[in-house]
Design a protein around this motif. Structure first.
Motif, PDB file in Angstrom:
ATOM      1  N   SER A   1       0.826  -1.209   0.000  1.00  7.68           N
ATOM      2  CA  SER A   1       0.000   0.000   0.000  1.00  7.68           C
ATOM      3  C   SER A   1       0.861   1.260   0.000  1.00  7.68           C
ATOM      4  O   SER A   1       0.555   2.243  -0.693  1.00  7.68           O
ATOM      5  CB  SER A   1      -0.928   0.005   1.216  1.00  7.68           C
ATOM      6  OG  SER A   1      -1.833  -1.068   1.175  1.00  7.68           O
TER       7      SER A   1
ATOM      8  N   ALA B   1       2.208   1.878  -3.492  1.00 14.52           N
ATOM      9  CA  ALA B   1       1.161   2.331  -4.412  1.00 14.52           C
ATOM     10  C   ALA B   1       0.743   3.772  -4.123  1.00 14.52           C
ATOM     11  O   ALA B   1       0.535   4.558  -5.056  1.00 14.52           O
ATOM     12  CB  ALA B   1      -0.042   1.394  -4.308  1.00 14.52           C
TER      13      ALA B   1
ATOM     14  N   ASN C   1      -5.686   9.183   0.759  1.00 16.87           N
ATOM     15  CA  ASN C   1      -4.391   8.534   0.550  1.00 16.87           C
ATOM     16  C   ASN C   1      -3.439   8.784   1.712  1.00 16.87           C
ATOM     17  O   ASN C   1      -2.684   7.889   2.130  1.00 16.87           O
ATOM     18  CB  ASN C   1      -3.767   9.036  -0.750  1.00 16.87           C
ATOM     19  CG  ASN C   1      -4.462   8.486  -1.978  1.00 16.87           C
ATOM     20  OD1 ASN C   1      -5.474   7.790  -1.857  1.00 16.87           O
ATOM     21  ND2 ASN C   1      -3.947   8.805  -3.149  1.00 16.87           N
TER      22      ASN C   1
ATOM     23  N   SER D   1      -0.905   2.576   7.319  1.00 22.54           N
ATOM     24  CA  SER D   1       0.038   1.501   6.982  1.00 22.54           C
ATOM     25  C   SER D   1       1.297   1.587   7.824  1.00 22.54           C
ATOM     26  O   SER D   1       1.791   0.571   8.350  1.00 22.54           O
ATOM     27  CB  SER D   1       0.378   1.569   5.494  1.00 22.54           C
ATOM     28  OG  SER D   1      -0.786   1.444   4.693  1.00 22.54           O
TER      29      SER D   1
ATOM     30  N   GLU E   1      -5.332   0.739  -4.223  1.00 19.43           N
ATOM     31  CA  GLU E   1      -4.312  -0.251  -4.561  1.00 19.43           C
ATOM     32  C   GLU E   1      -4.776  -1.162  -5.690  1.00 19.43           C
ATOM     33  O   GLU E   1      -3.959  -1.636  -6.494  1.00 19.43           O
ATOM     34  CB  GLU E   1      -3.962  -1.094  -3.325  1.00 19.43           C
ATOM     35  CG  GLU E   1      -3.378  -0.298  -2.175  1.00 19.43           C
ATOM     36  CD  GLU E   1      -4.441   0.175  -1.207  1.00 19.43           C
ATOM     37  OE1 GLU E   1      -5.629   0.207  -1.599  1.00 19.43           O
ATOM     38  OE2 GLU E   1      -4.094   0.532  -0.057  1.00 19.43           O
TER      39      GLU E   1
ATOM     40  N   TYR F   1      -2.301  -1.970  -8.844  1.00 18.45           N
ATOM     41  CA  TYR F   1      -1.717  -3.281  -9.116  1.00 18.45           C
ATOM     42  C   TYR F   1      -2.544  -4.127 -10.071  1.00 18.45           C
ATOM     43  O   TYR F   1      -2.034  -5.113 -10.621  1.00 18.45           O
ATOM     44  CB  TYR F   1      -1.546  -4.059  -7.797  1.00 18.45           C
ATOM     45  CG  TYR F   1      -0.496  -3.485  -6.886  1.00 18.45           C
ATOM     46  CD1 TYR F   1       0.858  -3.640  -7.156  1.00 18.45           C
ATOM     47  CD2 TYR F   1      -0.858  -2.770  -5.750  1.00 18.45           C
ATOM     48  CE1 TYR F   1       1.822  -3.114  -6.316  1.00 18.45           C
ATOM     49  CE2 TYR F   1       0.100  -2.237  -4.899  1.00 18.45           C
ATOM     50  CZ  TYR F   1       1.438  -2.411  -5.189  1.00 18.45           C
ATOM     51  OH  TYR F   1       2.392  -1.885  -4.359  1.00 18.45           O
TER      52      TYR F   1
ATOM     53  N   TRP G   1      -3.831  -7.691  -6.907  1.00 22.56           N
ATOM     54  CA  TRP G   1      -4.213  -7.210  -5.583  1.00 22.56           C
ATOM     55  C   TRP G   1      -5.105  -8.214  -4.861  1.00 22.56           C
ATOM     56  O   TRP G   1      -5.091  -8.309  -3.630  1.00 22.56           O
ATOM     57  CB  TRP G   1      -4.903  -5.859  -5.691  1.00 22.56           C
ATOM     58  CG  TRP G   1      -5.162  -5.198  -4.374  1.00 22.56           C
ATOM     59  CD1 TRP G   1      -6.359  -4.852  -3.848  1.00 22.56           C
ATOM     60  CD2 TRP G   1      -4.189  -4.823  -3.399  1.00 22.56           C
ATOM     61  NE1 TRP G   1      -6.214  -4.276  -2.616  1.00 22.56           N
ATOM     62  CE2 TRP G   1      -4.886  -4.245  -2.301  1.00 22.56           C
ATOM     63  CE3 TRP G   1      -2.805  -4.917  -3.330  1.00 22.56           C
ATOM     64  CZ2 TRP G   1      -4.230  -3.770  -1.182  1.00 22.56           C
ATOM     65  CZ3 TRP G   1      -2.159  -4.443  -2.203  1.00 22.56           C
ATOM     66  CH2 TRP G   1      -2.866  -3.881  -1.148  1.00 22.56           C
TER      67      TRP G   1
END
Length: 551
Positions: free
Chosen positions: A388, A391, A402, A409, A513, A517, A522
């Motif tokens: 994460s 990304a 974001n 995270s 994400e 991806y 993902w």
């Protein structure tokens, strides 16, 4: 000639002669037949145990490699190897495991002197309860899959009905086996039992790998919702029920496989194990809600707020496009809670370092496995967080959502590391036996012989209240803080376990994400990391309860 013939002392005799007095150091123990016989039998037993573990481990490794090759071939070349081929292979393995489990239940475990010892540390009530909970949800998952395939039988293979049926039988039999025999230290048929356990572990690992990588049904359900599927559903009401139930219960199946693997591994380590008396605790530690005040209050507040956030998120997530605000509220809750948990874990680790309790160095396969599982399961969440971070940094980290996900995270990585250090350090500390524990056994018999009247009941309640205050005031500040922190972390991990387990998956539903991806990539990352994260929270609860009890 006999005087010149002197036998060379073995390493056992050297160690004995070094510690013995000067007048007895000349005794050569290897001359005694009984000593030679006992030492050779013990060595042969250890060699046979190592050979049995090696052979069974090689068996499991080959089965896992074979199944992984099938699953990988299905992913990269769906023409040569189809999903039905993988299902047939796994069905064969499950039938073999069923035959062995039935043989163990009806044959091996009922032989004379088969189970002379039982590991008190293995198969705790919380781990066996998890097997039943996740097993029940996995059975419901397969029922939904059977119902969905039955409605679409006109364009689906009959294998898609047979495979879940065998899965239900396998789950029921394995759950019964683990509930009743997870503590066994089997003393007969060592090699056959080890091979059977390793075959069952390998089968559960392959089932977990297939659940992580197979997104066929998820893609089909998504195309049904978008009305772009080639196989149309004749009854949309039943189809939506089966689709929602399948998506909701899908993580439980992966959890069930992981929990079963951990319990089966402990059983494999306990095959042929003889437990001496000093391994058996004289007084089993019991959970008592005494000496804690602030931990339950803060933890209960976190659980209540988390439940409100979870219900709000689930209501919004039922729509096809959840609002931006619900994601902000969800991640904001984590950003507030995770630093509190990290600070508590750091303080607890510092208190452990200040304490003078000795480390528990006795051999304990369950504790060793707990440490490995805590470290390994944390890699799931940590890995997802790093994916994460990459990304989000590569796209637009200045956006509000974001930036929240990025902070979430980073904080989650730090919280997992600090909590692991605190729990693992606490698991290796010897238990402090309080005076209340020693007096409890003496007072229990006198209390049971006395009949409590109505007037005495009020006195008992008053004594209980005074006892609680007395215990809280007489606990040392180190033990008190450790209990407060452990209980707070237990409740926090419970709510962090409930939220992703019962349907809150913003890491997949926010779309950030997934768009970076791709859906399939993902999907594999989330299905690998999310079950490990749920398993980590559940396993952390057990470890923290152990730390709380031994504090």
């Amino acid at each position: 000639m006999s005087d010149k013939k002197v036998s060379r002392p073995c390493h056992h005799c050297k160690s004995r002669s070094a510690s013995a007095p000067g007048d007895t150091s000349k005794i050569h123990y290897e001359k005694f037949w009984l000593y030679r016989h006992c030492s050779s039998v013990q060595q042969r037993d250890q060699q046979a145990q190592k050979a049995g573990r090696l052979f069974s481990g090689l068996l499991a490794m080959n089965v896992v490699f074979l199944g992984s090759a099938f699953i990988s071939s299905m992913i990269f070349n769906q023409v040569a190897i189809t999903l039905a081929d993988v299902w047939i292979l796994l069905s064969i393995l499950k039938v073999l495991c069923l035959f062995w489990i039935i043989y163990y239940l009806l044959g091996t475990s009922r032989q004379p002197h088969a189970v002379l010892y039982r590991d008190s540390h293995a198969g705790g009530i919380w781990i066996r309860g998890s097997v039943l909970l996740f097993g029940s949800c996995s059975i419901l998952l397969n029922v939904f899959q059977i119902g969905y395939s039955t409605i679409l039988i006109h364009c689906k293979s009959r294998v898609e009905i047979v495979f879940p049926s065998i899965e239900i039988l396998f789950i029921c039999t394995q759950a019964y086996f683990l509930w009743h025999h997870s503590k066994d230290c089997i003393q007969v048929q060592h090699n056959f039992t080890r091979c059977g356990l390793m075959l069952t572990i390998a089968t559960n690992l392959l089932l977990w790998l297939l659940a992580v990588t197979n997104d066929t049904l998820h893609m089909e359900i998504e195309s049904q919702l978008r009305q772009t599927a080639l196989c149309t559903c004749p009854n949309m009401t039943f189809c939506k029920v089966f689709q929602k139930g399948y998506i909701l219960l899908y993580p439980f199946n992966t959890e069930y496989c992981l929990v079963c693997c951990s319990v089966l591994y402990v059983m494999w380590k306990n095959v042929g194990r003889r437990i001496s008396h000093h391994h058996v605790p004289h007084t089993k530690p019991k959970f008592k809600l005494q000496g804690v005040v602030f931990g339950p209050l803060l933890g209960t507040s976190a659980v209540i707020i988390g439940a409100c956030v979870f219900m709000m998120y689930q209501i919004e997530a039922t729509s096809l496009s959840p609002s931006h605000q619900v994601f902000v509220i969800y991640y904001s809750y984590y950003i507030v809670l995770l630093p509190l948990m990290s600070v508590g874990a750091v303080i607890g680790t510092i208190i452990h370092a200040l304490e003078k309790k000795e480390l528990d160095t006795l051999k304990n396969p369950t504790r060793s496995l707990d440490v490995v599982l805590l470290m390994g399961a944390a890699l799931g969440q940590i890995g997802m967080c790093y994916f994460s971070i990459v990304a989000l940094v590569a796209t637009d980290p200045r956006d509000l959502l974001n930036s929240l996900i990025l902070s979430y995270s980073v904080l989650l990585i730090f919280q997992n590391i600090t909590q692991n250090v605190f729990v693992i350090d606490g698991l290796h500390r010897q238990r402090v036996v309080a005076e209340e524990d020693t007096k409890e056994g003496q007072n229990r018999e006198a209390h049971s012989q006395r009949r409590v009247s109505v007037l005495e009941l009020g006195q008992e309640i008053r004594k209980a209240s005074l006892s609680y205050i007395h215990t809280y005031s007489h606990l040392s500040w180190k033990r008190r803080v450790l209990r407060e922190i452990s209980f707070f972390l237990v409740l926090c991990n419970i709510i962090l376990w409930v939220m992703p387990t019962f349907g809150a998956h913003p890491v997949f539903e926010n779309g950030m994400e997934r768009s970076f991806y791709g859906y399939s990539t993902w999907f594999v990352i989330v299905n690998f990391g999310l079950p490990l994260g749920v398993f980590y929270r559940m396993h952390s609860v057990g470890g923290l309860l152990e730390v709380y009890v031994t504090a």
